[in-house]
Design a protein around this motif. Sequence first.
Motif, PDB file in Angstrom:
ATOM      1  N   ALA A  17       8.175   4.533   0.126  1.00 31.87           N
ATOM      2  CA  ALA A  17       9.044   5.298   1.230  1.00 31.87           C
ATOM      3  C   ALA A  17       7.712   5.889   1.565  1.00 31.87           C
ATOM      4  O   ALA A  17       7.941   6.090   2.943  1.00 31.87           O
ATOM      5  CB  ALA A  17      10.079   6.030   1.042  1.00 31.87           C
ATOM      6  N   VAL A  18       6.947   6.973   0.989  1.00 28.40           N
ATOM      7  CA  VAL A  18       5.965   7.368   1.320  1.00 28.40           C
ATOM      8  C   VAL A  18       4.464   6.772   1.113  1.00 28.40           C
ATOM      9  O   VAL A  18       4.589   7.237  -0.502  1.00 28.40           O
ATOM     10  CB  VAL A  18       6.102   8.961   1.217  1.00 28.40           C
ATOM     11  N   ILE A  19       3.623   6.149   1.299  1.00 28.54           N
ATOM     12  CA  ILE A  19       2.452   5.835   0.173  1.00 28.54           C
ATOM     13  C   ILE A  19       1.331   7.307   0.896  1.00 28.54           C
ATOM     14  O   ILE A  19       1.484   7.768   1.651  1.00 28.54           O
ATOM     15  CB  ILE A  19       1.717   4.340   1.426  1.00 28.54           C
TER      16      ILE A  19
ATOM     17  N   LEU B 284       1.553   0.567  -1.624  1.00 29.30           N
ATOM     18  CA  LEU B 284       1.781   0.028  -0.810  1.00 29.30           C
ATOM     19  C   LEU B 284       3.658   0.083  -0.582  1.00 29.30           C
ATOM     20  O   LEU B 284       3.948   0.021   0.732  1.00 29.30           O
ATOM     21  CB  LEU B 284       1.494  -0.771  -0.224  1.00 29.30           C
TER      22      LEU B 284
ATOM     23  N   MET C 294      -2.152   5.828   6.166  1.00 29.27           N
ATOM     24  CA  MET C 294      -2.104   5.548   5.841  1.00 29.27           C
ATOM     25  C   MET C 294      -0.292   5.729   6.429  1.00 29.27           C
ATOM     26  O   MET C 294       0.449   4.836   6.964  1.00 29.27           O
ATOM     27  CB  MET C 294      -1.415   4.800   4.926  1.00 29.27           C
ATOM     28  N   GLU C 295       0.097   7.022   6.912  1.00 26.46           N
ATOM     29  CA  GLU C 295       1.426   7.554   7.231  1.00 26.46           C
ATOM     30  C   GLU C 295       1.470   8.303   8.650  1.00 26.46           C
ATOM     31  O   GLU C 295       1.955   8.225   9.358  1.00 26.46           O
ATOM     32  CB  GLU C 295       1.760   8.492   6.250  1.00 26.46           C
TER      33      GLU C 295
END
Lengths: 256, 637
Positions: B223-225, B220, B347-348
């Motif tokens: 930079a990207v999940i 989590l 999530m993103e």
Amino acid sequence: MPHKIISLISVGRHPQSGRARRSDQDGRAVELGLKLSGSQLEVVHAGDSEEPVLRQYAGMGLAEITILEQDQSMDAVASLSTYLASRDADIVLTGVRSESGESSGMVPYILAEALGWPLVARVADIVEIKDGTAEVLLALPRGQRRAATVKLPFIATIDSAAQEARQSAYGPGLRANMVAQSGANELDELRANWSEAPAKPRPKRLKMVKAKTAADRFKAATAKPAGGSGKVMKNESTEEKAQAIFDLLIEEKVIR
Amino acid sequence: MVIDWLPSVLIVALLALGVIGALRRVNLWRAGQPEKVNLIAGLLAMPNRYLKDLHHVVERDKYMSRTHVATGGGFVLSMVLVLVVHVFNVQERIVAWALLGALALMLIGAFFVFKRRLNPPERLSKGPWMRLPKSLITFAVTFIVLTLPAAGILPEGTGGVVLIVVLSIGIVIGLGELLFGMGWGGPMKHAFAGALHLAFHRRPERFGGGRSTGLKPANLEGAVIGVAKPSDFKWNQLLGFDACVQCGKCQAMCPAFAAGQPLNPKKLIQDMVVGLAGGTDANYAGSPYPGKEIGNAKGSPTEVITAGLVSQETLWSCTTCRACVEECPMMIEHVDAIVDMRRFLTMEKGETPNKGSEVLENIIATDNPGGYAPGSRTNWAADQNLAVMKEKKEADVLFWVSDGAFDMRSQRILRAFVKLMKHANVDVAILGDEERDSGDVARRLGDDATFQSLAKRNLATLGQYKFKKIVTTDPHAYHCLRNEYADFDANGALEGVEVLHHTTFLNQLVQSGALKLDAFKGGKVTYHDPCYLGRYNGEYEAPRELLRSLGIEIAEMERSGFRSRCCGGGGGAPITDIPGERRIADMRMEDVTETGAELVAVGCQQCTAMLEGVVEPRPEVKDISEILVGQLVEEVH
């Protein structure tokens, strides 16, 4: 020229769990703001910059949130009116009332008065902004809408009939910038004098179900009460009008 | 003779080209994220993994397993001997004969590959794969002829230049496919990538009869999940995609594919290969995603997958039933990849479809997907006189109620189970309002942040009390508690605790004589294996034994046990609700009807809900605990 739009957000409260959450109407105010001005939207909160709920708003795709840092006992209106006066905004969007605190629904009215702007209550949508005026749809019961044209700048309270807030994404919410500046330090005296107690459920008047068809039942279950028994009195005499009001007050047990 | 040297030069040249291609391929995998793997131990374990674990899966199709042993084994052996005889020029006759034997074996295998390809089933990919048996036969025949002189069957120099030229062409065709193609992305790539995939598998626990089904926690903090681009996968996941043989066994088992939803696990893996290598899916020669044309997908390691390579609906069609993983002879992990990509979407991007966002918001605000008041979680048990851990502190069995507490149909299952436990005098307690959603739905919908938060809070609650067993009627909660909470259990709340599904627990009670049951006198009964009980946790026997203890002879469905078909209720699929041509639950009910059963026994509230959602007339649906309760022998006092 793009219009400057500011959405005000507060810490909501889930009706079932009582847990802090993204307030429903404020979420809609941000949603409408994003529709009108995209990434140019400014989102402002008066309160604690460490508040985790702000991340839920930020997860809607906000790069940053401006926080007017102040203690919970302080009056949000003072901070907000000073800040808004300095921002030269075209439209300020808020919810109708907050889900926590006094929840009086007065904030937008006091702000409008302080700024000398008109207040447009219960907005469902802002269709277009052109030549210094905005075409606004007001929410009425039973899904009805009333079109109105309002001169900029104004404050709008967003009704629950407006477009629902988009899903909040965890990652962007986590990474958004919380830009804090100190807010006004004015004690909310009204609030300080209040004492809070859990509400007792009030007895509800039972409704007689007269519906004969499924469509009627559906209507009865979904429609907001429209005060069906009311009547428009235009040509009657003043006495008659007063008598009608008096009768109603007695009927509703306001006076005995 | 002038060009006697040609064959050996060709062999060496093609071998070298193959190696170059292989190194290029390795570089493509290295674009993935780092993941710690014990390289040496993996390589050492690889032959055993191939011979035992992989073969165990292939063995389900006897025809193919024998064919593959002959072809693959024959080829590996002959390739080694080809180098000995034709490159290093070892002149021993016995070696040449051994080579002839290996080639003959391979030729026989290749013949059966050829035969299967004459009228291939729909699940098999065509295209270059149709050419493979011919290349295999060319290889075998060419080297048989080339080896005849060395074995002393033909005099040296037979056939002259013409034969050498013909054989050289054969070498180019045969070895071109088998060595060059292996490194440069031909069908034989599967041998090279597959071997390494077995060695560096992300779930080494799966080998040697083990089971590894819990999802890996999302990072989590990154930079990207989740996985946005192919290069966001772990390197050994990319390697795994490359191992695919396009046999389509996953496709044949996939409930979403059968329902006409836009998912085909085989195509998905091939799209991942397109993504890791760059390009388009124009060369894909298998079945498409239902309702989607082939040729429009394009991608590269650094492009977002859902922006042109794979559509979002494809990822949301999966029920995470794991039928594809169970069936895959190359042990590829489809579900891991799908959830990884869902994590990015949820999530993103905040793009969980349909009711997904509402359900997630409810879980966050109320710890249950329905958004009910957390304080009403134990309302169902108002008349059950159940001990609550908050007061009792200690019990033999902790009954994990799960969100079925809020659903009136599931409450019937809960009550039945409580009655059985009371009857057997089990020392049991529940968490009551302290229990929270297990996080299963949130995790499968890609919201690992919420899952992790729930897991940690549930573990903190569990850590306060003493109990020997957790028993639950919900296989999804069972899976989370048993296989996924360990990653977050820093304080050992579940250490030494046995997590059981209620069918396992009830079976123990019945076998030990604590529960006395009458024989069941209803009609024919079949049993539906819940995915999260069967494939995820390997429990196929206890529910069946329970039914047998009632004197029921189970009329098994064609797809049962590890091949059970999903009810359509897993992985958040009823929430994201991607349209198809049929409903998965309807298809499963057809399976039930085919057995002639009047009652289908289930061990999962979600399956019960899905199967009962099928329009009547249909067989009755009951949880096993409900069936048992009906047969309880009430003792007269």
